[in-house]
Design a protein around this motif. Sequence first.
Motif, PDB file in Angstrom:
ATOM      1  N   TYR A  32       1.180  -1.274  -0.378  1.00  0.00           N
ATOM      2  CA  TYR A  32      -0.369  -0.136   0.279  1.00  0.00           C
ATOM      3  C   TYR A  32       0.937   0.943   0.198  1.00  0.00           C
ATOM      4  N   TYR A  36       1.399  11.667   1.513  1.00  0.00           N
ATOM      5  CA  TYR A  36       1.185  12.612   2.697  1.00  0.00           C
ATOM      6  C   TYR A  36       1.612  14.144   2.396  1.00  0.00           C
ATOM      7  N   LEU A  46      -3.272  12.702   4.943  1.00  0.00           N
ATOM      8  CA  LEU A  46      -3.368  11.914   3.706  1.00  0.00           C
ATOM      9  C   LEU A  46      -3.862  12.561   2.638  1.00  0.00           C
ATOM     10  N   LEU A  93       3.170   0.594   3.197  1.00  0.00           N
ATOM     11  CA  LEU A  93       3.251  -0.291   3.848  1.00  0.00           C
ATOM     12  C   LEU A  93       3.807  -1.456   3.931  1.00  0.00           C
ATOM     13  N   ASN A  95       3.501  -4.875   7.339  1.00  0.00           N
ATOM     14  CA  ASN A  95       3.243  -5.655   8.590  1.00  0.00           C
ATOM     15  C   ASN A  95       2.834  -4.126   9.596  1.00  0.00           C
ATOM     16  N   GLU A  96       1.794  -3.988   9.004  1.00  0.00           N
ATOM     17  CA  GLU A  96       0.972  -2.502  10.587  1.00  0.00           C
ATOM     18  C   GLU A  96       1.949  -1.454   9.871  1.00  0.00           C
ATOM     19  N   LYS A  97       3.215  -1.197   9.999  1.00  0.00           N
ATOM     20  CA  LYS A  97       3.430   0.075   9.577  1.00  0.00           C
ATOM     21  C   LYS A  97       4.130   0.690   8.253  1.00  0.00           C
ATOM     22  N   LEU A  98       4.293   2.032   8.516  1.00  0.00           N
ATOM     23  CA  LEU A  98       4.338   3.003   6.788  1.00  0.00           C
ATOM     24  C   LEU A  98       5.529   3.583   7.304  1.00  0.00           C
ATOM     25  N   PHE A 100       8.257   5.845   5.885  1.00  0.00           N
ATOM     26  CA  PHE A 100       8.190   7.562   4.805  1.00  0.00           C
ATOM     27  C   PHE A 100       9.304   7.795   4.083  1.00  0.00           C
ATOM     28  N   GLY A 101       9.016   8.034   2.811  1.00  0.00           N
ATOM     29  CA  GLY A 101      10.447   8.611   2.468  1.00  0.00           C
ATOM     30  C   GLY A 101      10.918  10.055   2.644  1.00  0.00           C
TER      31      GLY A 101
END
Lengths: 110, 113
Positions: A32, A36, A46, A93, A95-98, A100-101
């Motif tokens: 995913y 942002y 978002l 995304l 494993n439930e973690k985002l 970020f760049g």
Amino acid sequence: QQQVKQSPQSLIVQKGGIPIINCAYENTAFDYFPWYQQFPGKGPALLIAIRPDVSEKKEGRFTISFNKSAKQFSLHIMDSQPGDSATYFCAALANEKLTFGTGTRLTIIP
Amino acid sequence: NAGVTQTPKFRVLKTGQSMTLLCAQDMNHEYMYWYRQDPGMGLRLIHYSVGEGTTAKGEVPDGYNVSRLKKQNFLLGLESAAPSQTSVYFCASSDGYGANVLTFGAGSRLTVL
């Protein structure tokens, strides 16, 4: 180790132009890919997101292009306006973690 | 609708002092996260929680502790602050279907002298 690489670091575009921000990833577990938008003094919010089973998604003036084989995705802003001036972060995304760049500071000049 | 509220908004600490950042959300979200934002480094995950009473380490957990005693609150603690912890800290929450849509707070700017 930066899992999501974002470029450019900063970008200046004239009003009406089409800024393009690029991101690349290595981890194939990412499933995913949101973008942002952050204004000074505010938290990120978002903007638009895509899943890897589609190659493009449009919401208003914002478009994500996704290339699964190249593991790259990009944000395009059509008919850019001074109000679009902000910092943009891509993310991925797993494993439930985002993850970020590093962000792109976009300035739209009138 | 308050969303995600962080306190304090600003804090200056001396090296070695301790402090706690509080995050409160009123959306009944299951998942909560603490990120730090530094110039040129984006947002990096410190710790997160997938429900009341749970915590887990993120990308940069060293020097921080967290607690999630109540579903609506997620606390970030610095036991012995260091200048390297000077940063803007963001709390975020999501509705339990993973981190698909994070709602962020406005941030807490911490300076460690």
